[in-house]
Design a protein around this motif. Structure first.
Motif, PDB file in Angstrom:
ATOM      1  N   ASP A   1       0.823  -1.212   0.000  1.00 16.94           N
ATOM      2  CA  ASP A   1       0.000   0.000   0.000  1.00 16.94           C
ATOM      3  C   ASP A   1       0.856   1.260   0.000  1.00 16.94           C
ATOM      4  OD1 ASP A   1      -2.297  -1.532   0.061  1.00 16.94           O
ATOM      5  OD2 ASP A   1      -2.590  -1.344   2.222  1.00 16.94           O
ATOM      6  N   GLN A   2       1.867   1.292   0.844  1.00  9.88           N
ATOM      7  CA  GLN A   2       2.689   2.503   0.948  1.00  9.88           C
ATOM      8  C   GLN A   2       3.387   2.837  -0.364  1.00  9.88           C
ATOM      9  OE1 GLN A   2       4.789   1.556   4.945  1.00  9.88           O
ATOM     10  NE2 GLN A   2       4.751   3.786   4.734  1.00  9.88           N
ATOM     11  N   ILE A   3       3.859   1.836  -1.049  1.00  9.90           N
ATOM     12  CA  ILE A   3       4.536   2.088  -2.327  1.00  9.90           C
ATOM     13  C   ILE A   3       3.540   2.677  -3.321  1.00  9.90           C
ATOM     14  CG2 ILE A   3       5.639   0.980  -4.310  1.00  9.90           C
ATOM     15  CD1 ILE A   3       6.954  -0.970  -2.306  1.00  9.90           C
ATOM     16  N   ARG A   4       2.333   2.133  -3.366  1.00 10.75           N
ATOM     17  CA  ARG A   4       1.315   2.636  -4.291  1.00 10.75           C
ATOM     18  C   ARG A   4       0.938   4.080  -3.978  1.00 10.75           C
ATOM     19  NH1 ARG A   4      -1.886  -0.791  -3.077  1.00 10.75           N
ATOM     20  NH2 ARG A   4      -3.589   0.173  -1.924  1.00 10.75           N
ATOM     21  N   PHE A   5       0.866   4.436  -2.706  1.00  7.66           N
ATOM     22  CA  PHE A   5       0.475   5.785  -2.300  1.00  7.66           C
ATOM     23  C   PHE A   5       1.652   6.757  -2.262  1.00  7.66           C
ATOM     24  CE2 PHE A   5      -3.385   3.691  -1.039  1.00  7.66           C
ATOM     25  CZ  PHE A   5      -4.356   4.671  -1.007  1.00  7.66           C
ATOM     26  N   GLY A   6       2.860   6.270  -2.514  1.00  9.03           N
ATOM     27  CA  GLY A   6       4.007   7.158  -2.605  1.00  9.03           C
ATOM     28  C   GLY A   6       4.608   7.583  -1.288  1.00  9.03           C
ATOM     29  N   THR A   7       4.371   6.827  -0.209  1.00  8.58           N
ATOM     30  CA  THR A   7       4.918   7.199   1.096  1.00  8.58           C
ATOM     31  C   THR A   7       6.072   6.301   1.540  1.00  8.58           C
ATOM     32  OG1 THR A   7       3.419   5.779   2.380  1.00  8.58           O
ATOM     33  CG2 THR A   7       2.627   7.982   1.789  1.00  8.58           C
ATOM     34  N   TRP A   8       6.460   5.361   0.685  1.00  7.29           N
ATOM     35  CA  TRP A   8       7.435   4.346   1.081  1.00  7.29           C
ATOM     36  C   TRP A   8       8.782   4.942   1.469  1.00  7.29           C
ATOM     37  CZ3 TRP A   8       7.595  -0.253   2.911  1.00  7.29           C
ATOM     38  CH2 TRP A   8       8.724  -1.042   2.808  1.00  7.29           C
ATOM     39  N   GLY A   9       9.222   5.979   0.794  1.00 10.06           N
ATOM     40  CA  GLY A   9      10.516   6.571   1.099  1.00 10.06           C
ATOM     41  C   GLY A   9      10.491   7.604   2.205  1.00 10.06           C
ATOM     42  N   ASN A  10       9.328   7.879   2.756  1.00 10.13           N
ATOM     43  CA  ASN A  10       9.216   8.901   3.803  1.00 10.13           C
ATOM     44  C   ASN A  10       9.888   8.457   5.102  1.00 10.13           C
ATOM     45  OD1 ASN A  10       7.622  10.143   1.899  1.00 10.13           O
ATOM     46  ND2 ASN A  10       5.727  10.065   3.083  1.00 10.13           N
ATOM     47  N   ALA A  11      10.179   9.420   5.937  1.00  7.99           N
ATOM     48  CA  ALA A  11      10.612   9.108   7.299  1.00  7.99           C
ATOM     49  C   ALA A  11       9.382   8.770   8.139  1.00  7.99           C
ATOM     50  CB  ALA A  11      11.349  10.297   7.901  1.00  7.99           C
ATOM     51  N   TRP A  12       9.516   7.822   9.048  1.00  7.23           N
ATOM     52  CA  TRP A  12       8.472   7.555  10.032  1.00  7.23           C
ATOM     53  C   TRP A  12       9.116   7.127  11.332  1.00  7.23           C
ATOM     54  CZ3 TRP A  12       7.858   4.473   5.350  1.00  7.23           C
ATOM     55  CH2 TRP A  12       8.347   3.176   5.438  1.00  7.23           C
ATOM     56  N   ASP A  13       8.355   6.615  12.264  1.00  2.00           N
ATOM     57  CA  ASP A  13       8.872   6.322  13.599  1.00  2.00           C
ATOM     58  C   ASP A  13      10.180   5.536  13.525  1.00  2.00           C
ATOM     59  OD1 ASP A  13       6.463   7.398  14.278  1.00  2.00           O
ATOM     60  OD2 ASP A  13       5.600   5.572  15.098  1.00  2.00           O
ATOM     61  N   TYR A  14      11.250   6.166  14.033  1.00  5.31           N
ATOM     62  CA  TYR A  14      12.553   5.513  14.179  1.00  5.31           C
ATOM     63  C   TYR A  14      13.147   5.091  12.833  1.00  5.31           C
ATOM     64  CZ  TYR A  14       9.850   5.012  18.480  1.00  5.31           C
ATOM     65  OH  TYR A  14       9.011   5.235  19.546  1.00  5.31           O
ATOM     66  N   LYS A  15      12.756   5.776  11.768  1.00  5.05           N
ATOM     67  CA  LYS A  15      13.302   5.519  10.425  1.00  5.05           C
ATOM     68  C   LYS A  15      13.454   6.837   9.681  1.00  5.05           C
ATOM     69  CE  LYS A  15      11.883   4.050   5.820  1.00  5.05           C
ATOM     70  NZ  LYS A  15      11.780   5.406   5.267  1.00  5.05           N
ATOM     71  N   GLU A  16      14.611   7.026   9.069  1.00  4.69           N
ATOM     72  CA  GLU A  16      14.837   8.203   8.246  1.00  4.69           C
ATOM     73  C   GLU A  16      14.322   7.957   6.826  1.00  4.69           C
ATOM     74  OE1 GLU A  16      18.993   9.012   8.430  1.00  4.69           O
ATOM     75  OE2 GLU A  16      18.965   9.552  10.561  1.00  4.69           O
ATOM     76  N   ALA A  17      14.241   9.027   6.038  1.00  7.41           N
ATOM     77  CA  ALA A  17      13.837   8.898   4.638  1.00  7.41           C
ATOM     78  C   ALA A  17      14.795   7.971   3.906  1.00  7.41           C
ATOM     79  CB  ALA A  17      13.790  10.271   3.975  1.00  7.41           C
ATOM     80  N   SER A  18      14.251   7.202   2.958  1.00 11.51           N
ATOM     81  CA  SER A  18      15.069   6.226   2.237  1.00 11.51           C
ATOM     82  C   SER A  18      14.991   6.446   0.735  1.00 11.51           C
ATOM     83  CB  SER A  18      14.636   4.804   2.591  1.00 11.51           C
ATOM     84  OG  SER A  18      13.247   4.615   2.386  1.00 11.51           O
ATOM     85  N   GLU A  19      15.894   5.817   0.009  1.00 15.81           N
ATOM     86  CA  GLU A  19      16.044   6.039  -1.431  1.00 15.81           C
ATOM     87  C   GLU A  19      14.910   5.383  -2.223  1.00 15.81           C
ATOM     88  OE1 GLU A  19      20.162   5.309   0.489  1.00 15.81           O
ATOM     89  OE2 GLU A  19      18.153   4.401   0.550  1.00 15.81           O
ATOM     90  N   ASP A  20      14.658   5.948  -3.406  1.00 11.97           N
ATOM     91  CA  ASP A  20      13.573   5.452  -4.255  1.00 11.97           C
ATOM     92  C   ASP A  20      13.789   4.004  -4.693  1.00 11.97           C
ATOM     93  OD1 ASP A  20      12.305   7.894  -4.071  1.00 11.97           O
ATOM     94  OD2 ASP A  20      13.012   8.629  -6.025  1.00 11.97           O
ATOM     95  N   TYR A  21      15.037   3.609  -4.908  1.00 14.77           N
ATOM     96  CA  TYR A  21      15.276   2.263  -5.429  1.00 14.77           C
ATOM     97  C   TYR A  21      14.878   1.177  -4.441  1.00 14.77           C
ATOM     98  CZ  TYR A  21      19.726   2.020  -2.774  1.00 14.77           C
ATOM     99  OH  TYR A  21      20.692   1.989  -1.786  1.00 14.77           O
ATOM    100  N   ARG A  22      14.674   1.545  -3.189  1.00 12.93           N
ATOM    101  CA  ARG A  22      14.331   0.540  -2.177  1.00 12.93           C
ATOM    102  C   ARG A  22      12.862   0.123  -2.217  1.00 12.93           C
ATOM    103  NH1 ARG A  22      18.513  -0.685   1.137  1.00 12.93           N
ATOM    104  NH2 ARG A  22      20.264   0.799   1.142  1.00 12.93           N
ATOM    105  N   THR A  23      12.134   0.596  -3.212  1.00  8.84           N
ATOM    106  CA  THR A  23      10.805   0.025  -3.426  1.00  8.84           C
ATOM    107  C   THR A  23      10.900  -1.427  -3.883  1.00  8.84           C
ATOM    108  OG1 THR A  23      10.771   0.919  -5.676  1.00  8.84           O
ATOM    109  CG2 THR A  23       9.689   2.224  -3.950  1.00  8.84           C
ATOM    110  N   LEU A  24      12.063  -1.838  -4.377  1.00  7.53           N
ATOM    111  CA  LEU A  24      12.352  -3.244  -4.662  1.00  7.53           C
ATOM    112  C   LEU A  24      13.394  -3.740  -3.675  1.00  7.53           C
ATOM    113  CD1 LEU A  24      12.639  -3.820  -8.530  1.00  7.53           C
ATOM    114  CD2 LEU A  24      11.011  -4.859  -6.949  1.00  7.53           C
TER     115      LEU A  24
END
Length: 504
Positions: A461-484
Motif C-alpha cells: 500500500d505505501q509504495i502505491r500511495f508514494g509514502t514508502w521513502g518517507n521518514a516515520w517512527d525511528y526511520k529516516e527517509a530512504s532512497e527510491d530504489y528501495r521500493t524493490l
C-alpha cells in the motif's frame, strides 16, 4: 463447517526439498511412485498448500519494513539483519531478505512438482484433477505475485525439470506481471464458483487479480493504471460471490475463523496436524502465561509503531488487536514481571518507546504487542507453539477497500467509494466510530493501515500511495530504489544469468 485437514507429511517432504528457483527439486513424485490412485492427488495438493506457511515469515520479516511494525533488538535478543529491514538499510547479503526469497521459491518449486506430476499421470484429463491442478496454479501465481512485488526481476520457472548447465534466465518484472495476470484469468474459468474451505474458488483468483491491478503502475510504470479493471472485478465479487463483511471484526481472526465468510484466501493453521503454524503471537508477546496460558511465554520481539496505535479512534474495536499498558492476569490481578533494570513490577507495554535507541536497543517492554489472533480468547486443541487460527491473506474487507480506492482514483468525489470505506471503518465499534465526511489519499491510506495492520500488505500500500521513502517512527527517509528488495547475493552467486536490481 469443519476445517478440512489432509495428512501429507511424506509427500510434502519429498516435494519441498527445492527452495531456490534455480535448483531442481529432489522429488520422487511420479505417476509410478505416488499417483496410482486418484485419491492421492488431494494429499498432494495438501502438500502444496502447506508451503503457504511462509506467510508468517513474510508478515514478520518483510512486514517490518513498513510503517506499522518494528522488530527491534532488545539487548542481546533479536539483534541481527532484521533491524536493517526496518531502517531501509538492507543489502543483498541480508539474511532476512534471503529467507523470504527462499520461502517463496519453495512454494513455486513444490507447485511445479505437483503440476508436473499431474501432467505426467494418467489422470491429467480427469475433471476433478484438472481443478486440483488449477488450485496449485493459483498458489504458484500467488508466489510469483510476491516475487514480482518484492524482488521484481527473477526467473520465471514453471517446470520441475532442471538443467545444471543451463540455469534459468532472468525475467523482467513486466514478464512476471503478465504471467500472473494470464494465469489468474485462465484459472478463474476453471476453478468452481464455490468450493470447500481450504480450496480456491474463482473469486479468490479474481481477488488476487484485482490486487495485482491495484499496483499496476508500480509494476508497469506510470500510465498503466488499471482502476477500471479493479472496479469491475471487485463489483463482480461483491455481486456474485457469497463472501460478506463480518459484523464482528474479531470473527475474522478467532480460533475457529475457518467459519468466517469474510476470508477468501488463507493459510490453514492447525497446531497439531499440519505444517503451517500461526505463530504470530510468538514474535510479539512475552511474560503473559498468567494471562493467556502456558504457551504465552513468547519471543517478545515485534511491536507496533507508536504512530499506528495513535491513529486509531479510542472506540475502534480494531485497536484491540494490540496489547499495551499495564497488564493483568486471567483473574484481573496485576501481572508481575522483572523489567530490564531487574525490578519486579507490573508488566507494562508502553506505546511510545522509552529507549534512546528504539531500533537497536529497545527496552523489552517497549511497544504495543500484536494480539490480533487473541482478541477473542483462545479455543480449540492446540500445542504449545502454534495457534489454530488461520491467517487470512485475502479477505472481503479488502475487496470493498480496493473497489473504494479504484472509484476514488477515477473520481475523488465518488459517493460509493466513501460509503464502502465507512462500511469497513464503522463496523462493530463499542461506541460509534466517526465516519469520514470525505475521502482523501491520506485518510484512505491510513484506514487501510488500521484495517489490515500486520496482515502483510502495508508495504504494498505505501509504495502505491508514494509514502514508502518517507521518514516515520525511528526511520529516516530512504532512497527510491528501495521500493524493490535486492535479489539475495547467494542467488546472484549461484546463477550467472542474474543481475542485481538497480541501486544495490
Amino acid at each position: 463447517m469443519q476445517k478440512i485437514i489432509i495428512f501429507a507429511v511424506a509427500i510434502l517432504t519429498s516435494m519441498a526439498s527445492c527452495t531456490d528457483l534455480d535448483v531442481v527439486p529432489n522429488s520422487k513424485l511420479t505417476d509410478e511412485t505416488v499417483y496410482r490412485e486418484k485419491s492421492e492427488f488431494l494429499n498432494g495438493l495438501s502438500g502444496v498448500n502447506s508451503t503457504l506457511g511462509i506467510w508468517s515469515e513474510v508478515v514478520f520479516k518483510a512486514g517490518t519494513s513498513a510503517d506499522d511494525m518494528i522488530l527491534p533488538a532488545r539487548g542481546a535478543d533479536w539483534k541481527g539483519d532484521i533491524q536493517a529491514v526496518h531502517s531501509h538499510t538492507w543489502t543483498p547479503d541480508n539474511s532476512e531478505m534471503g529467507a523470504v526469497y527462499t520461502g517463496i521459491s519453495k512454494i513455486i518449486a513444490v507447485s511445479n512438482s505437483y503440476i508436473d506430476a499431474i501432467d505426467n499421470s494418467s489422470f491429467s484429463n480427469d475433471a476433478d484433477v484438472v481443478v486440483m491442478r488449477a488450485d496449485a496454479r493459483f498458489v504458484r501465481a500467488f508466489a510469483y505475485f510476491l516475487m514480482l512485488d518484492y524482488f521484481g526481476n527473477v526467473p520465471l520457472v514453471t517446470t520441475s525439470a532442471y538443467d545444471s548447465q543451463n540455469p534459468p534466465k532472468q525475467n523482467t518484472r513486466k514478464e512476471l506481471y503478465e504471467f500472473v495476470e494470464s494465469e489468474l484469468k485462465e484459472i478463474a474459468n476453471i476453478l468452481p464458483e464455490k468450493t470447500e474451505y481450504g480450496r480456491y474458488d474463482r473469486y479468490a483468483a479474481k481477488t488476487l487479480l484485482a490486487k495485482l491491478y491495484l499496483n499496476a503502475e508500480v509494476y508497469l510504470g506510470k500510465g498503466n493504471a488499471k482502476w477500471e479493471d479493479v472496479a469491475t472485478l471487485t463489483q463482480e465479487i461483491m455481486s456474485k460471490s457469497d463472501y460478506i463483511l463480518e459484523d464482528n471484526f474479531k470473527d475474522v481472526f478467532k480460533w475457529d475463523n475457518y467459519n468466517s465468510k469474510e476470508i477468501i484466501f488463507s493459510v490453514i493453521c492447525d497446531s497439531q496436524n499440519t505444517y503451517p503454524e500461526n505463530i504470530s503471537y510468538l514474535f510479539s508477546i512475552s511474560d503473559l502465561r498468567e494471562k493467556y496460558g502456558s504457551f504465552a511465554a513468547g519471543w517478545g520481539g515485534s511491536a507496533a509503531l507508536p504512530s499506528l496505535i495513535h491513529s486509531y479512534d479510542p472506540n475502534d474495536v480494531r485497536l484491540e488487536a494490540f496489547l499495551f499498558g499495564p497488564q493483568v492476569d486471567a483473574d484481573g490481578n496485576p501481572l508481575m514481571a522483572t523489567d530490564d533494570q531487574g525490578v519486579e513490577r507490573q508488566l507494562n507495554y508502553s506505546v511510545d518507546f522509552t529507549s534512546n535507541d528504539p531500533v537497536n536497543n529497545a527496552d523489552h517492554w517497549d511497544g504495543a504487542r500484536g494480539v490480533k489472533y487473541l482478541m477473542d480468547g483462545i479455543g480449540g486443541t492446540m500445542v504449545e507453539r502454534g495457534l489454530n487460527n488461520d491467517m487470512p491473506i485475502l479477505r472481503y474487507a479488502d475487496v470493498l477497500m480496493m473497489r473504494a480506492e479504484a472509484l476514488f482514483r477515477i473520481n475523488p468525489n465518488d459517493t460509493e467509494a466513501l460509503d464502502l470505506v465507512n462500511k469497513v471503518r464503522t463496523r462493530n465499534g463499542h461506541n460509534p466510530v466517526p465516519a469520514f465526511d470525505k475521502l482523501t489519499e491520506e485518510n484512505l491510506l491510513a484506514e487501510r493501515g488500521r484495517e489490515f495492520a500486520w496482515e502483510g500488505w502495508r508495504r504494498n500500500d505505501q509504495i502505491r500511495f508514494g509514502t514508502w521513502g518517507n521518514a516515520w517512527d525511528y526511520k529516516e527517509a530512504s532512497e527510491d530504489y528501495r521500493t524493490l528488495f535486492p535479489i539475495p547475493q547467494v542467488q546472484i552467486d549461484s546463477n550467472p544469468n542474474l543481475k542485481q536490481n538497480p541501486g544495490y
